[in-house]
Design a protein around this motif. Structure first.
Motif, PDB file in Angstrom:
ATOM      1  N   LEU A 433       7.678  -6.702   0.186  1.00 49.74           N
ATOM      2  CA  LEU A 433       6.487  -7.538   0.393  1.00 49.74           C
ATOM      3  C   LEU A 433       6.927  -8.990   0.315  1.00 49.74           C
ATOM      4  O   LEU A 433       7.589  -9.400  -0.649  1.00 49.74           O
ATOM      5  CB  LEU A 433       5.430  -7.230  -0.662  1.00 49.74           C
ATOM      6  N   TRP A 434       6.576  -9.772   1.356  1.00 53.87           N
ATOM      7  CA  TRP A 434       7.040 -11.147   1.460  1.00 53.87           C
ATOM      8  C   TRP A 434       5.861 -12.108   1.387  1.00 53.87           C
ATOM      9  O   TRP A 434       4.784 -11.837   1.935  1.00 53.87           O
ATOM     10  CB  TRP A 434       7.770 -11.381   2.791  1.00 53.87           C
ATOM     11  N   ASP A 435       6.102 -13.257   0.727  1.00 50.88           N
ATOM     12  CA  ASP A 435       5.132 -14.347   0.681  1.00 50.88           C
ATOM     13  C   ASP A 435       5.569 -15.386   1.708  1.00 50.88           C
ATOM     14  O   ASP A 435       6.653 -15.973   1.593  1.00 50.88           O
ATOM     15  CB  ASP A 435       5.093 -14.967  -0.718  1.00 50.88           C
ATOM     16  N   LEU A 436       4.733 -15.608   2.722  1.00 44.81           N
ATOM     17  CA  LEU A 436       5.105 -16.528   3.791  1.00 44.81           C
ATOM     18  C   LEU A 436       5.052 -17.983   3.347  1.00 44.81           C
ATOM     19  O   LEU A 436       5.743 -18.826   3.915  1.00 44.81           O
ATOM     20  CB  LEU A 436       4.182 -16.322   5.001  1.00 44.81           C
ATOM     21  N   GLN A 437       4.232 -18.291   2.351  1.00 47.35           N
ATOM     22  CA  GLN A 437       4.168 -19.675   1.878  1.00 47.35           C
ATOM     23  C   GLN A 437       5.474 -20.088   1.206  1.00 47.35           C
ATOM     24  O   GLN A 437       5.947 -21.203   1.355  1.00 47.35           O
ATOM     25  CB  GLN A 437       3.001 -19.858   0.911  1.00 47.35           C
ATOM     26  N   ARG A 438       6.051 -19.179   0.439  1.00 46.35           N
ATOM     27  CA  ARG A 438       7.308 -19.480  -0.249  1.00 46.35           C
ATOM     28  C   ARG A 438       8.525 -18.957   0.502  1.00 46.35           C
ATOM     29  O   ARG A 438       9.654 -19.208   0.098  1.00 46.35           O
ATOM     30  CB  ARG A 438       7.281 -18.877  -1.655  1.00 46.35           C
ATOM     31  N   ALA A 439       8.310 -18.184   1.592  1.00 46.60           N
ATOM     32  CA  ALA A 439       9.408 -17.592   2.367  1.00 46.60           C
ATOM     33  C   ALA A 439      10.326 -16.787   1.469  1.00 46.60           C
ATOM     34  O   ALA A 439      11.546 -16.868   1.561  1.00 46.60           O
ATOM     35  CB  ALA A 439      10.187 -18.670   3.110  1.00 46.60           C
ATOM     36  N   ALA A 440       9.714 -16.005   0.573  1.00 48.79           N
ATOM     37  CA  ALA A 440      10.500 -15.251  -0.398  1.00 48.79           C
ATOM     38  C   ALA A 440       9.914 -13.860  -0.562  1.00 48.79           C
ATOM     39  O   ALA A 440       8.728 -13.619  -0.312  1.00 48.79           O
ATOM     40  CB  ALA A 440      10.520 -15.979  -1.745  1.00 48.79           C
ATOM     41  N   CYS A 441      10.772 -12.948  -0.990  1.00 48.10           N
ATOM     42  CA  CYS A 441      10.345 -11.583  -1.273  1.00 48.10           C
ATOM     43  C   CYS A 441       9.721 -11.530  -2.663  1.00 48.10           C
ATOM     44  O   CYS A 441      10.332 -11.991  -3.638  1.00 48.10           O
ATOM     45  CB  CYS A 441      11.545 -10.646  -1.177  1.00 48.10           C
ATOM     46  N   VAL A 442       8.534 -10.972  -2.765  1.00 46.97           N
ATOM     47  CA  VAL A 442       7.834 -10.923  -4.047  1.00 46.97           C
ATOM     48  C   VAL A 442       7.747  -9.513  -4.612  1.00 46.97           C
ATOM     49  O   VAL A 442       7.404  -9.344  -5.787  1.00 46.97           O
ATOM     50  CB  VAL A 442       6.415 -11.513  -3.901  1.00 46.97           C
ATOM     51  N   GLN A 443       8.029  -8.499  -3.788  1.00 45.00           N
ATOM     52  CA  GLN A 443       7.981  -7.115  -4.261  1.00 45.00           C
ATOM     53  C   GLN A 443       9.004  -6.294  -3.507  1.00 45.00           C
ATOM     54  O   GLN A 443       9.169  -6.453  -2.295  1.00 45.00           O
ATOM     55  CB  GLN A 443       6.588  -6.500  -4.022  1.00 45.00           C
ATOM     56  N   VAL A 444       9.692  -5.406  -4.231  1.00 44.97           N
ATOM     57  CA  VAL A 444      10.640  -4.477  -3.622  1.00 44.97           C
ATOM     58  C   VAL A 444      10.336  -3.083  -4.152  1.00 44.97           C
ATOM     59  O   VAL A 444      10.305  -2.868  -5.366  1.00 44.97           O
ATOM     60  CB  VAL A 444      12.103  -4.855  -3.917  1.00 44.97           C
ATOM     61  N   SER A 445      10.097  -2.154  -3.241  1.00 44.25           N
ATOM     62  CA  SER A 445       9.857  -0.759  -3.618  1.00 44.25           C
ATOM     63  C   SER A 445      10.975   0.089  -3.023  1.00 44.25           C
ATOM     64  O   SER A 445      11.189   0.088  -1.806  1.00 44.25           O
ATOM     65  CB  SER A 445       8.494  -0.276  -3.098  1.00 44.25           C
ATOM     66  N   GLU A 446      11.681   0.790  -3.878  1.00 41.03           N
ATOM     67  CA  GLU A 446      12.781   1.640  -3.430  1.00 41.03           C
ATOM     68  C   GLU A 446      12.263   3.047  -3.154  1.00 41.03           C
ATOM     69  O   GLU A 446      11.456   3.589  -3.911  1.00 41.03           O
ATOM     70  CB  GLU A 446      13.886   1.681  -4.482  1.00 41.03           C
ATOM     71  N   VAL A 447      12.748   3.621  -2.051  1.00 33.55           N
ATOM     72  CA  VAL A 447      12.295   4.927  -1.605  1.00 33.55           C
ATOM     73  C   VAL A 447      13.511   5.845  -1.516  1.00 33.55           C
ATOM     74  O   VAL A 447      14.649   5.377  -1.376  1.00 33.55           O
ATOM     75  CB  VAL A 447      11.595   4.847  -0.227  1.00 33.55           C
ATOM     76  N   ALA A 448      13.269   7.137  -1.571  1.00 35.53           N
ATOM     77  CA  ALA A 448      14.368   8.099  -1.522  1.00 35.53           C
ATOM     78  C   ALA A 448      14.761   8.472  -0.111  1.00 35.53           C
ATOM     79  O   ALA A 448      15.661   9.289   0.073  1.00 35.53           O
ATOM     80  CB  ALA A 448      13.987   9.363  -2.293  1.00 35.53           C
ATOM     81  N   SER A 449      14.112   7.882   0.900  1.00 35.22           N
ATOM     82  CA  SER A 449      14.390   8.277   2.273  1.00 35.22           C
ATOM     83  C   SER A 449      14.232   7.088   3.211  1.00 35.22           C
ATOM     84  O   SER A 449      13.621   6.067   2.866  1.00 35.22           O
ATOM     85  CB  SER A 449      13.438   9.406   2.713  1.00 35.22           C
ATOM     86  N   PHE A 450      14.796   7.247   4.391  1.00 40.99           N
ATOM     87  CA  PHE A 450      14.749   6.276   5.483  1.00 40.99           C
ATOM     88  C   PHE A 450      13.292   5.989   5.844  1.00 40.99           C
ATOM     89  O   PHE A 450      12.524   6.899   6.104  1.00 40.99           O
ATOM     90  CB  PHE A 450      15.498   6.898   6.668  1.00 40.99           C
ATOM     91  N   CYS A 451      12.914   4.704   5.861  1.00 39.39           N
ATOM     92  CA  CYS A 451      11.558   4.306   6.246  1.00 39.39           C
ATOM     93  C   CYS A 451      11.531   4.050   7.749  1.00 39.39           C
ATOM     94  O   CYS A 451      12.241   3.176   8.254  1.00 39.39           O
ATOM     95  CB  CYS A 451      11.139   3.062   5.484  1.00 39.39           C
ATOM     96  N   SER A 452      10.718   4.810   8.469  1.00 42.88           N
ATOM     97  CA  SER A 452      10.658   4.682   9.926  1.00 42.88           C
ATOM     98  C   SER A 452       9.529   3.769  10.395  1.00 42.88           C
ATOM     99  O   SER A 452       9.677   3.089  11.414  1.00 42.88           O
ATOM    100  CB  SER A 452      10.503   6.062  10.562  1.00 42.88           C
ATOM    101  N   ASP A 453       8.400   3.737   9.679  1.00 46.07           N
ATOM    102  CA  ASP A 453       7.277   2.891  10.082  1.00 46.07           C
ATOM    103  C   ASP A 453       6.339   2.733   8.904  1.00 46.07           C
ATOM    104  O   ASP A 453       6.409   3.516   7.926  1.00 46.07           O
ATOM    105  CB  ASP A 453       6.539   3.508  11.282  1.00 46.07           C
ATOM    106  N   LEU A 454       5.454   1.744   8.984  1.00 47.79           N
ATOM    107  CA  LEU A 454       4.464   1.529   7.929  1.00 47.79           C
ATOM    108  C   LEU A 454       3.246   0.829   8.509  1.00 47.79           C
ATOM    109  O   LEU A 454       3.317   0.167   9.541  1.00 47.79           O
ATOM    110  CB  LEU A 454       5.067   0.747   6.754  1.00 47.79           C
ATOM    111  N   VAL A 455       2.116   0.976   7.795  1.00 46.96           N
ATOM    112  CA  VAL A 455       0.873   0.290   8.121  1.00 46.96           C
ATOM    113  C   VAL A 455       0.279  -0.234   6.817  1.00 46.96           C
ATOM    114  O   VAL A 455       0.645   0.215   5.718  1.00 46.96           O
ATOM    115  CB  VAL A 455      -0.132   1.228   8.832  1.00 46.96           C
TER     116      VAL A 455
END
Length: 607
Positions: A433-455
C-alpha cells in the motif's frame, strides 16, 4: 618380312660391338635420351607387329605356295616326254588348285587390307580422341592450377577473416564483460536507490511524526494554559433586570458585582492562537506532495443503467508494435488505455464507434502488465515488468511518480478507495500500500503465493493467487481476514460497480462469481464449450450493470455470459488470430474492447 622385323628388333635391342667398345662421348642426359628413343621404337614395333601379324603370315604362305608351284613346273619341264601325258593332267589340276588357292588368298588379302584400313581409321580416331583428351587434360590442369591459386587466395582471405573474427570475439567478450559489470553496477545502483528511497521515506515519516507530535504537544500546552487562565465576565454581559426592581435591590446587585472574585481572565488573546493551532493540526501540508489540489477533488462518475451485449466489430486496428497485455476504459468511457510488451501505454479517444490515437505514455523500461484510471479520470497507474509501478497525468507523457520496492515484476496496480493511496501486487509474494503524497510504501503484506491480480473495496484489498485462493485483506488491521477457494490458478479479478460481486478467472477454463455481501459467499461458475483460458494473465470483466461477464479465449473469440442465468449469451469470433489477453467494458455499457498477443485491438458494439 618377319625376318626383317626380327632383325630390326635385334638391331634396336643390341647395339654394335664396336660402338660398345668406343668411349662414351655424351653425358648421362644423352644416354637417357637415347634410351627413351629406343623405348618408343620398341613400343611402335610391338604395335605394328600386332597389327600386321596376320597379313604377314598369309603373305608368307602365298609366297611359299608360289615358289613351290614354280619348282614343280620347273621339274616337269626337265622330265622325259613319256610322262607328259599323265603329268599334264595332274599339273593342270594342280594349276587350277593353285589358281583357286591364289584367288582365295587374294580375296583374303583384300579383306585384310580392308581390315587394315578400318583399323587405321580406328587408330586415327583414337589419336584424335587422345589429342582431345590431352587438350582436355591440359585445360583441366590449367583449371586445377587456377583453382589451386584461388584456394590459396581464399585460404589467405579466410586467415585474415579468422583473425578479424577472433578480434571481434575478443571485443564481444570484453563488451559482454562490461555489460555484465554494467548490469551489476546498475543492480547495485538500483538497490542503493531503493535503499536511499526507503531511508528518505523513513526520514520523512520520522520528520512528519515529530512535527505531528510537536503540534500535538504545542496544542496540548495551549489547551492547558487556556484551562489555567481566567476569563473576565463583564457586567454588560449579564442578564438585564426587570423594570419593576427596586432601587435598593439594584444597589445590592451592584455591590455583589463589585465584591465578586474573578475566576477567569479574558480569552480574547488566547482564542486565536488555539484556533490557529487546531487549524494547523488538521490542515494538509503540500510541500512535498505529488498530488495537486485539483486531483484531490472527487468528481462524480457516471453509471450505467443497462449494458448492451455487443454483436459486431466496429474497428480492428494494430494498436502496438508487440503483444498487448492490458486494456482499460476511463470513468467517462470516452478514453481507452492499452499497454503492451513494447513498454508504452497508448491512449485512444472513443468517438462515434471508432478509436483514434491521442497520446503515448512512456517511461517504463519493460513491458506493461496492468492499467488503472483514477476515479476523476485525470491520472493513470500502470504495473510493469521492471519491478515498479508508474503514475502519469494524462497531459504529460513523462511519469509523475515511480513506485519502487518490489523485488520481482509487478503484476497488478490499482487506485485505492482511500484518497492518495494505491495498491500493488507482485510476483515477489507481497502486496504493498503506497501513499502518493509521500511517495512511500506505508504497508507491506506478505503472501505465501504469487499474486496475479487485485481489486480494492471499502477498507479492504482482494487479491488472487496461483495457489488457487482469493484473499481478503483489511487495510485497518493489516492482515488477511478471509480466504476464498478458487477453481484453479487465479489469472484476474474484477469487482462490480456496487462492490457486491467479485469475478475471478482461473486457469481451469472457468469464471467464478462470488457474492461478497453474504456470509455464505455464494459462488456461481461459468463455463462454455470452446472457451479456454489462454495464459496466466488472462483478464475477464463484469459489465457495468453487473448483468454480463466477458472474457477472451485462447481460440481468439470473446465469450459473454448472462450473470443471472449462467448461460452463454454470445460468442464473438473471427477477429483475433491469437489468444486474447484482456477485455474491457466501457462504463457507459456501449462498447467492449478486446486485445491479444498479436498486437490487435478490436472495438465491439451492438450497433
Amino acid at each position: 618380312m618377319a625376318a626383317v622385323t626380327d632383325n630390326t628388333r635385334g638391331d634396336m635391342t643390341d647395339p654394335p660391338g664396336g660402338r660398345s667398345s668406343a668411349p662414351r662421348a655424351g653425358s648421362r642426359s644423352t644416354e637417357t635420351w637415347k634410351r627413351e628413343i629406343i623405348r618408343q621404337l620398341k613400343h611402335r614395333d610391338r604395335n605394328q607387329h600386332a597389327m600386321y601379324q596376320d597379313l604377314i603370315r598369309f603373305y608368307t604362305q602365298l609366297l611359299e605356295k608360289s615358289s613351290m608351284a614354280k619348282g614343280i613346273l620347273s621339274c616337269t619341264s626337265r622330265r622325259p616326254s613319256s610322262d607328259s601325258s599323265n603329268s599334264l593332267s595332274s599339273l593342270l589340276h594342280q594349276n587350277n588348285q593353285l589358281k583357286k588357292t591364289t584367288g582365295e588368298l587374294a580375296y583374303q588379302v583384300v579383306e585384310l587390307q580392308q581390315q587394315i584400313k578400318i583399323k587405321e581409321c580406328v587408330l586415327e580416331e583414337q589419336h584424335a580422341s587422345l589429342s582431345e583428351a590431352e587438350r582436355l587434360w591440359t585445360g583441366a590442369f590449367n583449371a586445377r592450377q587456377e583453382l589451386q591459386e584461388r584456394v590459396a587466395q581464399v585460404q589467405e582471405e579466410n586467415t585474415a577473416l579468422k583473425a578479424e573474427y577472433d578480434a571481434l570475439l575478443q571485443r564481444q567478450s570484453q563488451a559482454e564483460a562490461e555489460l555484465r559489470e554494467g548490469k551489476v553496477r546498475g543492480g547495485h545502483l538500483l538497490e542503493d536507490m531503493i535503499h536511499m528511497k526507503q531511508q528518505a521515506a523513513a526520514r520523512m515519516n520520522n520528520r512528519n511524526e515529530r512535527r505531528s507530535r510537536a503540534r500535538e504537544a504545542h496544542l496540548q500546552k495551549e489547551l492547558q494554559s487556556a484551562a489555567r487562565s481566567k476569563v473576565t465576565i463583564d457586567s454588560c454581559s449579564s442578564a438585564p433586570t426587570s423594570r419593576s426592581t427596586s432601587p435598593k435591590s439594584e444597589e445590592q446587585n451592584e455591590s455583589n458585582e463589585r465584591g465578586h472574585t474573578r475566576l477567569f481572565r479574558s480569552a480574547s488573546a488566547t482564542s486565536p492562537r488555539i484556533l490557529s493551532s487546531i487549524r494547523e493540526l488538521f490542515q494538509k501540508r503540500r510541500g512535498h506532495s505529488v498530488c495537486s489540489q485539483e486531483e484531490d477533488l472527487m468528481i462524480p462518475v457516471g453509471f450505467c443503467l443497462s449494458a448492451r451485449v455487443p454483436a459486431r466489430a466496429r474497428q480492428v486496428l494494430e494498436a502496438h508494435e508487440q503483444g498487448i497485455n492490458a486494456v482499460r476504459f476511463s470513468s467517462s468511457s470516452d478514453l481507452l488505455a492499452t499497454g503492451g510488451t513494447d513498454r508504452v501505454i497508448k491512449l485512444w479517444e472513443v468517438r462515434g464507434g471508432s478509436l483514434s490515437h491521442r497520446a503515448t505514455l512512456d517511461g517504463s523500461t519493460e513491458g506493461i502488465t496492468c492499467i488503472d484510471f483514477d476515479p476523476a479520470g485525470s491520472r493513470i497507474l500502470a504495473a510493469s515488468y521492471d519491478k515498479s509501478a508508474l503514475l502519469w497525468r494524462l497531459d504529460n507523457s513523462v511519469p509523475k511518480l515511480t513506485l519502487t520496492g518490489h523485488s520481482r515484476k509487478v503484476t497488478a496496480a490499482r487506485f485505492s478507495t482511500l484518497l492518495h493511496q494505491v495498491v500493488t501486487g507482485s510476483a515477489d509474494r507481497t502486496i504493498r500500500l503506497w501513499d502518493l503524497q509521500r511517495a512511500a510504501c506505508v504497508q507491506v503484506s506478505e503472501v505465501a503465493s504469487f499474486c496475479s491480480d487485485l481489486v480494492c473495496s471499502e477498507n479492504c484489498i482482494i487479491s488472487g493467487h496461483f495457489d488457487c485462493k482469493i484473499r481478503v485483506w483489511d487495510t485497518r488491521t493489516v492482515g488477511c481476514v478471509q480466504e476464498l477457494p478458487a477453481q484453479g490458478k487465479v489469472t484476474s479479478l474484477d469487482i462490480s460497480s456496487d462492490h457486491r460481486q467479485l469475478l475471478s478467472c482461473c486457469r481451469d477454463d472457468c469464471l467464478q462469481l462470488v457474492e461478497l455481501r453474504r456470509r455464505s459467499n455464494e459462488r456461481m461458475c461459468f463455463r462454455a464449450e470452446g472457451f479456454k483460458c489462454g495464459s496466466d494473465s488472462t483478464k475477464a470483466v463484469i459489465s457495468p450493470d453487473g448483468c454480463f461477464l466477458a472474457a477472451g479465449s485462447a481460440d481468439g473469440a470473446v465469450y459473454i455470459w448472462n450473470a443471472s442465468t449462467g448461460n452463454l449469451e454470445t460468442r464473438l469470433p473471427d477477429k483475433h488470430s491469437s489468444s486474447i489477453s484482456a477485455v474491457a467494458w466501457s462504463l457507459s455499457g456501449e462498447y467492449v474492447v478486446s486485445v491479444d498477443k498479436s498486437r490487435l485491438a478490436v472495438l465491439w458494439s451492438d450497433f
